[in-house]
Design a protein around this motif. Structure first.
Motif, short mmCIF file in Angstrom:
data_model
loop_
_atom_site.label_atom_id
_atom_site.label_comp_id
_atom_site.label_asym_id
_atom_site.label_seq_id
_atom_site.Cartn_x
_atom_site.Cartn_y
_atom_site.Cartn_z
N ARG A 1 0.84 -1.20 0.00
CA ARG A 1 0.00 0.00 0.00
C ARG A 1 0.88 1.25 0.00
O ARG A 1 2.11 1.16 0.11
N LEU A 2 0.24 2.40 -0.09
CA LEU A 2 0.94 3.69 -0.04
C LEU A 2 0.88 4.24 1.38
O LEU A 2 -0.17 4.20 2.03
N TYR A 3 2.01 4.81 1.81
CA TYR A 3 2.12 5.32 3.19
C TYR A 3 2.72 6.72 3.17
O TYR A 3 3.51 7.07 2.29
N LEU A 4 2.35 7.48 4.21
CA LEU A 4 2.97 8.78 4.46
C LEU A 4 3.75 8.67 5.77
O LEU A 4 3.15 8.68 6.85
N PRO A 5 5.08 8.56 5.72
CA PRO A 5 5.89 8.44 6.94
C PRO A 5 5.98 9.80 7.67
O PRO A 5 6.63 10.73 7.18
N LEU A 6 5.35 9.90 8.81
CA LEU A 6 5.34 11.17 9.54
C LEU A 6 6.67 11.47 10.21
O LEU A 6 6.97 12.63 10.51
N GLU A 7 7.49 10.44 10.44
CA GLU A 7 8.78 10.67 11.09
C GLU A 7 9.64 11.61 10.26
O GLU A 7 10.47 12.36 10.81
N ALA A 8 9.46 11.62 8.96
CA ALA A 8 10.22 12.53 8.10
C ALA A 8 9.88 13.99 8.36
O ALA A 8 10.63 14.89 7.98
N HIS A 9 8.77 14.23 9.03
CA HIS A 9 8.32 15.60 9.32
C HIS A 9 8.43 15.91 10.82
O HIS A 9 7.80 16.85 11.29
N ARG A 10 9.23 15.14 11.54
CA ARG A 10 9.32 15.25 12.99
C ARG A 10 9.65 16.67 13.45
O ARG A 10 8.94 17.25 14.27
N LEU B 1 -1.25 14.34 10.96
CA LEU B 1 -1.31 14.12 9.51
C LEU B 1 -1.57 15.41 8.74
O LEU B 1 -0.84 15.74 7.80
N LEU B 2 -2.60 16.15 9.12
CA LEU B 2 -2.92 17.39 8.40
C LEU B 2 -1.79 18.42 8.51
O LEU B 2 -1.35 18.96 7.48
N PRO B 3 -1.28 18.73 9.72
CA PRO B 3 -0.18 19.70 9.78
C PRO B 3 1.06 19.27 9.00
O PRO B 3 1.74 20.11 8.42
N ALA B 4 1.36 17.97 8.99
CA ALA B 4 2.53 17.51 8.24
C ALA B 4 2.38 17.84 6.76
O ALA B 4 3.33 18.32 6.11
N LEU B 5 1.19 17.61 6.21
CA LEU B 5 0.95 17.94 4.81
C LEU B 5 1.01 19.44 4.57
O LEU B 5 1.60 19.92 3.60
N LEU B 6 0.38 20.21 5.46
CA LEU B 6 0.38 21.66 5.30
C LEU B 6 1.79 22.22 5.36
O LEU B 6 2.17 23.09 4.56
#
Length: 523
Positions: free
Chosen positions: A189-198, A287-292
């Motif tokens: 599946r497709l994932y968004l790794p949030l650790e990259a935006h720590r 999730l939302l702030p990481a994308l923003l």
């Protein structure tokens, strides 16, 4: 005064059933109260939300009822929209995916763009599968133990602790439809790794005011490592993925919610104040702030979070059909009484319990305390002054003290209404106090009506009460717009005057109030 609109967002309701009073007690009525306060204050404001059209709960509802998912989403989406309007909740933008031109392509293009720049990546992970149903399980299609707190949890996120899960790491996962223990099968599946935006998220959390429970959640997520969030699933309901190799999958509803936020907030220079339930905290805080942040868009500037509203000891749930439906409560009590009630019980900091008896008591407060004072005031004006406001300065026994107290009340109401110290429970208590003080003033000064010859003191007490009525119309408009509008118009005023001491003045002498034939507040 700034011309940049203040942005308010409220979690999109899921159209898997009708709106219930738990929804109203959570984000929606409270967000509408803040919007009305800011608007009455002359500040530009926009309240936005949407319909969570493609949530897995819609698919589950369709499967259990033998209906098409589109039929479920469209039908309940329409009823939710109507019930919000009945409750006096006014949105400037209510995004409805099925009717929004270009919506699907917006979601698809965003996911494709994020995959192309490496923000979204492919991962092969274990995912629950139900052999009897021949279905991959994610979202509300699977249940099990939360890997963090152990509570019973849906797939994707735990309602109790708000921590995300990857479905495959649930403890003892079961198929919700048939109850069969799920098999764990590997799937890509497709994932968004949030650790990259720590670092960006840590800076955002440090700079954003939030309730202790939210800040603790952020600390826990940072300590345990930020999750990799699945943004696609093998499914037959939702927005189709257009990333090559994943065309048979659908976009996860959490990612879609973030994409919808980007669509409604496009072109804005300021971040939004978010209203949401605690179980949506991961989406709203991470999730939302990481994308923003990644896209260089304004991040949320604050959060108003609520806990569950319970009925008969359990949290209200549309999926389990355990709730008091908003339409039934509105039909029984009216929007004024229901709004007043859910705001006075707003579950902030702790869950609260709804009972029909307490809703009836809220209605009785309006019928037995608010309306009688106003009915007596207008009746006396009609009988003693031919229905016209007398030419007399406000006065009467205790007027100076009452005026001073109400001036202080206006300041306290502003504190309860403003975003930085928002507390609608306090606002309801203050409004009830205004009515109690006005009623006492009316009763104390009633004997002036029988004074022979000199009517000046009687007229002064009447204009004083009319001043309080004008103030009440303005000050109660954010909480009970239906009754406040009727009262304002009866006094010849437009609704939505500022919450300041300014409205605490009587109508011009000679004005003829036109109260409605029925009750002013509730019905």
């Amino acid at each position: 005064m700034t011309t940049t609109p203040i942005r308010i967002t409220a979690t999109a309701p899921v159209p898997n059933g009708e709106l219930h009073v738990g929804h109203l007690a959570g984000p929606y009525v409270a967000a509408d109260v803040l919007r009305r306060f800011l608007r009455s204050d002359g500040r530009p404001v926009r309240l936005s939300s949407g319909i969570d059209h493609h949530h897995t709960a819609v698919r589950l509802c369709a499967l259990t009822q033998g209906r098409k998912a589109e039929e479920v989403a469209d039908g309940y989406g329409e009823s939710i929209t109507v019930d919000l309007q009945r409750a006096g909740v006014e949105f400037d933008t209510l995004l409805q995916p099925a009717r929004e031109p270009g919506y699907r392509s917006h979601v698809q293009d965003l996911l494709t763009r994020l995959h192309a720049d490496g923000t979204v990546v492919a991962r092969s992970r274990l995912l629950p599968y139900c052999r009897p149903c021949e279905r991959w399980l994610h979202g509300v299609l699977v249940t099990g133990g939360c890997p963090y707190c152990g509570a019973t949890s849906d797939g994707n996120v735990c309602r109790s602790c708000a921590r995300p899960n990857d479905c495959g790491d649930l403890l003892r996962p079961l198929c919700v439809l048939c109850g069969t223990p799920a098999e764990l099968r590997r799937h890509r599946r497709l994932y968004l790794p949030l650790e990259a935006h720590r670092e960006a998220l840590l800076d955002h959390w440090a700079a954003t005011p939030m309730a202790p429970r939210l800040s603790l959640l952020c600390e826990q997520m940072a300590r345990d490592g930020l999750a990799e969030v699945a943004v696609s699933h093998p499914a037959d309901w939702g927005v189709e993925v257009t990333v090559p190799g994943f065309e048979e999958q659908r976009v996860d509803s959490r990612f879609e919610a973030a994409a919808a936020h980007l669509l409604t907030e496009e072109g804005q220079r300021e971040g939004a104040l978010q209203f949401f339930g605690f179980d949506h905290a991961h989406l709203r805080l991470a999730l939302l702030p990481a994308l923003l942040l990644h896209l260089g868009r304004p991040v949320p500037v604050g959060h108003q979070v609520n806990e569950p509203y319970r009925y008969l000891g359990r949290r209200m749930s549309t999926g389990q059909r355990h709730a008091v439906w908003a339409l039934d409560a509105l039909t029984e009590a009216g929007s004024d009484a229901l709004r007043r009630h859910v705001l006075s019980q707003r579950p902030v900091g702790r869950p609260t319990d709804f009972t029909l008896e307490e809703l009836d008591r809220s209605r009785q407060v309006l019928e037995e305390e608010w309306n009688p004072w106003l009915v007596r005031l207008f009746a006396t004006l009609r009988e003693d002054c031919h229905g016209a406001v007398p030419d007399a300065a406000p006065g009467g026994a205790g007027w100076t003290d009452l005026h001073d107290r109400l001036t202080v009340t206006a300041a306290e109401l502003r504190t309860a209404y403003r975003p930085e110290s928002f507390d609608p429970r306090r606002a309801v208590a203050l409004l009830d106090e205004v009515v109690r003080l006005a009623t006492e003033f009316q009763l104390v000064n009633a004997p002036e009506r029988d004074r022979a010859g000199d009517r000046s003191r009687h007229h002064a007490a009447l204009t004083a009460q009319l001043a309080v009525a004008r103030a009440l119309a303005a000050w109660s408009w954010p909480v009970m717009p239906e009754g406040a509008t009727r009262l304002a118009r009866a006094l010849g005023d437009p609704p939505g005057a500022p919450i300041t001491p300014t409205p605490l003045t009587p109508p011009r002498p000679g004005t003829r109030p036109t109260p409605p034939t029925g009750p002013l507040f509730a019905f």
